[in-house]
Design an enzyme around this catalytic site. Structure first.
Site, mmCIF file in Angstrom:
data_model
loop_
_atom_site.group_PDB
_atom_site.id
_atom_site.type_symbol
_atom_site.label_atom_id
_atom_site.label_comp_id
_atom_site.label_asym_id
_atom_site.label_seq_id
_atom_site.Cartn_x
_atom_site.Cartn_y
_atom_site.Cartn_z
ATOM 1 N N THR A 1 0.807 -1.223 0.000
ATOM 2 C CA THR A 1 0.000 0.000 0.000
ATOM 3 C C THR A 1 0.842 1.276 0.000
ATOM 4 O O THR A 1 0.282 2.374 0.003
ATOM 5 C CB THR A 1 -0.894 0.052 1.263
ATOM 6 N N LYS A 2 2.153 1.168 0.044
ATOM 7 C CA LYS A 2 2.979 2.370 0.199
ATOM 8 C C LYS A 2 3.133 3.115 -1.134
ATOM 9 O O LYS A 2 2.618 2.681 -2.156
ATOM 10 C CB LYS A 2 4.331 1.984 0.815
#
Ligand SMILES: *Cc1c(COP(=O)(O)O)cnc(C)c1O
Length: 390
Positions: free
Chosen positions: A186-187
């Site tokens: 998700t980064k």
């Protein structure tokens, strides 16, 4: 009736270049740490502008290696905040040291510099300050670095959200002692799982390079490409298994090339949100007063609960009904059973963190979102808030 479109909270943006590179890597016969990891590290050094970039299989691993390299050991203290993911603090415990939590700034979720200055404990025991650049907004690094210098400790930055982020014109990771980035799914850029440590310090870099692969003094790739016999290696410490495989680096090489483009897209989305929500009973992320870059890993709104008839949890449920995934960053660590029980924390021990937590909701913000997706999120927020103002 049209089926409602579902907007997930987070999605990676993986291009054909990443896919082709992974396929090429698999066909090449070399899938663990090797030439692609090496290339990713060289590119990363150039991107942030620092001497050493060391790829690892998570930011958690990177933070562990960083604290180990600067000598954090049993009985030491490391200062951080409760407003973070548990990884930031768990690595301190890996080494038998204790985290000291300092509350955050009400404006931006970053460590309070006045709180840091006022820490009344034994500074001799403090080996490191571990600030978190929350959501991708840089912490007050000048003050933090000065306090570290005065107390003869080091600064290890949790830069999991901070690619790319700048502080007073300097890229996070280009200055300071050690910074650690995350490439979790998700980064801001991803390798599936992965992380990168950056430092300019020769000794720490050497230690972390050794410790990330079993305490062996040169990694597998060197072993097969150097002049020494390929079977020979030396173990100099009981190290860890933290190396990044080439399969992951193959993705990272191409993600990194798009890091600035991704950031610009997230910033556009952030601007759209801020414009659309400006008259609602919400506290929105502050615009940076300077020309600095905010990575916009997260866009966190704070509900003005006094003005609304719903709770934060209701709001999240209603957003889900509208098809919009949201999240909460973070559940402060002092509320989590392990940290709470071990250090006997009460919720009010960190009043700012507690109050931010109770009101906060993270909205979707990622480059794969279309303008229509952004509109859907805006309309959902506006309608829920509009229907629940007192
Ligand atoms: C994601 C995250 C980490 C951990 O990153 P991993 O790569 O999953 O180990 C650490 N700190 C913060 C603030 C994070 O958000």
């Amino acid at each position: 009736m049209n089926p409602i479109k579902h907007i997930p909270f987070a999605l990676p943006l993986i291009g054909e270049a990443e896919i082709q590179e992974v396929v090429d890597c698999m066909r090449s016969g070399w899938i663990t740490t090797g030439p692609r990891t090496r290339l990713f590290e060289r590119d990363f050094e150039t991107f942030v502008g620092n001497k050493y970039a060391l790829a690892v299989n998570s930011a958690t691993a990177g933070l562990h290696l960083a604290l180990e390299a600067i000598g954090v050991t049993h009985g030491d203290k490391v200062i951080t905040t409760p407003y973070t993911f548990t990884a930031t603090a768990e690595v301190i415990r890996y080494l038998g040291a204790e985290p000291i939590f300092i509350d955050v700034e009400p404006d931006n979720f970053n460590i309070s510099t006045s709180g840091l200055r006022d820490y009344k404990g034994n500074w001799d025991k403090v080996k490191a300050i571990l600030p978190v650049h929350f959501a991708g907004k840089a912490c007050e690094m000048d003050t933090i670095s000065q306090i570290a210098k005065d107390s003869r400790s080091h600064v290890v930055e949790d830069a999991a959200h901070a690619l790319p982020t700048t502080y007073k014109g300097k890229t996070i990771g280009s200055f300071g002692d050690i910074a650690v980035f995350s490439f979790y799914a998700t980064k801001t850029i991803t390798t599936g799982e992965g992380g990168m440590i950056v430092t300019a310090n020769d000794e720490w870099a050497e230690r972390m390079r050794t410790m990330r692969l079993h305490g062996i003094n040169r990694d597998v790739f060197d072993r097969y490409s150097s002049k020494k016999p390929s079977w020979y290696y030396e173990v100099v410490a009981p190290g860890f298994k933290y190396n990044m495989p080439d399969l992951a680096a193959a993705i990272g090489i191409h993600q990194l090339k798009r890091a600035n483009e991704f950031q610009r897209r997230r910033e556009i989305i952030a601007d759209k949100y801020s414009e659309a929500f400006k008259n609602l009973p919400l506290k929105l992320p502050n615009k940076l007063p300077t020309k600095d870059i905010h990575s916009w890993h997260l866009y966190v709104i704070l509900l003005d609960l006094d003005e609304l008839t719903i709770s934060r949890n209701n709001f999240i449920e209603r957003m889900a009904t509208e098809g919009v995934g949201t999240s909460v960053h973070f559940i402060p660590l002092h509320l989590q059973p392990y940290w709470r029980d071990r250090y006997q924390y009460l919720p009010e021990d960190f009043p700012v963190a507690l109050s931010l937590y109770e009101r906060s909701v993270s909205l979707p913000i990622y480059p794969k979102m279309t303008d229509d997706d952004v509109e859907i999120v805006i309309n959902a927020v506006k309608s829920i808030i509009g229907n629940t103002v007192k």
